[in-house]
Design a protein around this motif. Structure first.
Motif, mmCIF file in Angstrom:
data_model
loop_
_atom_site.group_PDB
_atom_site.id
_atom_site.type_symbol
_atom_site.label_atom_id
_atom_site.label_comp_id
_atom_site.label_asym_id
_atom_site.label_seq_id
_atom_site.Cartn_x
_atom_site.Cartn_y
_atom_site.Cartn_z
ATOM 1 N N GLY A 79 -11.398 6.115 -5.850
ATOM 2 C CA GLY A 79 -12.283 4.990 -6.117
ATOM 3 C C GLY A 79 -11.703 3.701 -5.560
ATOM 4 N N ALA A 80 -11.683 2.658 -6.396
ATOM 5 C CA ALA A 80 -11.177 1.348 -5.953
ATOM 6 C C ALA A 80 -9.714 1.418 -5.532
ATOM 7 C CB ALA A 80 -11.357 0.312 -7.054
ATOM 8 N N ASP A 81 -8.940 2.300 -6.160
ATOM 9 C CA ASP A 81 -7.523 2.437 -5.792
ATOM 10 C C ASP A 81 -7.337 3.014 -4.394
ATOM 11 O OD1 ASP A 81 -6.459 1.287 -8.030
ATOM 12 O OD2 ASP A 81 -6.056 3.181 -9.067
ATOM 13 N N LYS A 132 0.833 -1.199 0.000
ATOM 14 C CA LYS A 132 0.000 0.000 0.000
ATOM 15 C C LYS A 132 0.869 1.251 0.000
ATOM 16 C CE LYS A 132 -4.100 -1.834 2.255
ATOM 17 N NZ LYS A 132 -5.184 -1.516 3.194
ATOM 18 N N LYS A 159 -8.392 9.398 -0.594
ATOM 19 C CA LYS A 159 -8.766 7.972 -0.671
ATOM 20 C C LYS A 159 -10.095 7.797 -1.408
ATOM 21 C CE LYS A 159 -8.492 4.801 2.147
ATOM 22 N NZ LYS A 159 -8.242 3.626 2.936
ATOM 23 N N ARG A 160 -11.081 8.618 -1.047
ATOM 24 C CA ARG A 160 -12.395 8.526 -1.692
ATOM 25 C C ARG A 160 -12.316 8.875 -3.171
ATOM 26 N NH1 ARG A 160 -13.935 10.756 3.235
ATOM 27 N NH2 ARG A 160 -13.927 12.872 2.374
ATOM 28 N N LYS A 182 -1.002 8.970 -6.796
ATOM 29 C CA LYS A 182 -1.270 8.291 -8.079
ATOM 30 C C LYS A 182 0.032 7.852 -8.748
ATOM 31 C CE LYS A 182 -5.590 10.706 -9.136
ATOM 32 N NZ LYS A 182 -6.198 11.780 -9.933
ATOM 33 N N ASP A 213 -8.394 1.824 -1.782
ATOM 34 C CA ASP A 213 -8.098 0.714 -0.870
ATOM 35 C C ASP A 213 -6.606 0.418 -0.784
ATOM 36 O OD1 ASP A 213 -10.790 0.408 -0.340
ATOM 37 O OD2 ASP A 213 -11.073 -1.180 -1.820
ATOM 38 N N LYS A 214 -5.843 0.949 -1.732
ATOM 39 C CA LYS A 214 -4.389 0.736 -1.738
ATOM 40 C C LYS A 214 -3.640 1.859 -1.028
ATOM 41 C CE LYS A 214 -4.888 -1.443 -6.259
ATOM 42 N NZ LYS A 214 -4.682 -1.227 -7.689
ATOM 43 N N SER A 226 -10.589 3.032 8.079
ATOM 44 C CA SER A 226 -9.397 2.228 7.797
ATOM 45 C C SER A 226 -8.117 2.853 8.349
ATOM 46 C CB SER A 226 -9.234 2.024 6.281
ATOM 47 O OG SER A 226 -8.772 3.220 5.659
#
Length: 198
Positions: free
Chosen positions: A91-93, A61, A87-88, A192, A95-96, A124
């Protein structure tokens, strides 16, 4: 954080930035590039659930590590809100990306308080705390300044502290020093780049 200390920290950050050499193979971070730094290499403290944690626990992560305290009136909640926003936005990234808050005020920041505080930003997020000696050692490893500022009563003290986040790549190496006040977008841009393996 006092204006004088904030100004000194900003000058130190600018001095660091001036030492960077242009390298076409290095990513163009918005924050200060710390790639290859000989500090911020270890962090061994207890989380808000009582588990011993280290940087190695989060391999895979992108980490955003911030030193602060829960009773901070502005810098700390703003920073944690920005990390949650980034984080929001991913999107799906998202979570990393792992937000890590290291308290510099273990006297007041109990595990339960850290848990409630961080959950208000993102469930989290991990809060880390240690003894006074462990906290000093962690701050020294990261070259983070902090000091207690007396209040009107012994319980109402505040803390001066370094106002910046340390961003680690997925291999657990410190890569970016993100100064407070830059905003969420530069933080997102740097994250990113690291998620893309830069």
């Amino acid at each position: 954080m006092s204006t004088r200390r904030f100004a000194l920290a900003a000058l130190a950050a600018l001095a660091l930035a001036g030492c960077q050499k242009a390298d076409p193979d290095r990513p163009a971070f918005k924050g200060i590039d710390l790639t290859g730094a000989e500090y911020a290499r270890g962090l061994n403290l207890t989380d808000q659930d009582g588990r011993a944690r280290s940087l190695a626990d989060f391999k895979g992560k992108v980490l955003v590590v911030f030193f602060g305290y829960t009773q901070c009136p502005d810098v700390c909640p703003t920073t944690m809100a920005e990390v949650a926003e980034v984080k929001r936005s991913l999107g799906a990234d998202g979570d990393k990306v792992q937000g890590i808050f290291v308290t510099i005020d273990p006297e007041r920041d109990t595990a339960a308080l850290l848990k409630a505080y961080l959950a208000s930003f993102d469930p989290s997020f991990v809060g880390l705390r240690g003894s006074e000696e462990q906290t000093q050692a962690a701050a020294k490893e990261f070259k983070v300044f902090f000091a207690k500022v007396p209040g009107k009563t012994p319980e109402t003290y505040t803390m001066d502290h370094t106002a910046a986040s340390f961003i680690f790549d997925t291999e657990g190496r410190v890569r970016v020093y993100a100064r407070y006040g830059a905003g969420a977008q530069p933080l997102a841009d740097d994250i990113k780049l690291l998620l893309a393996g830069k």
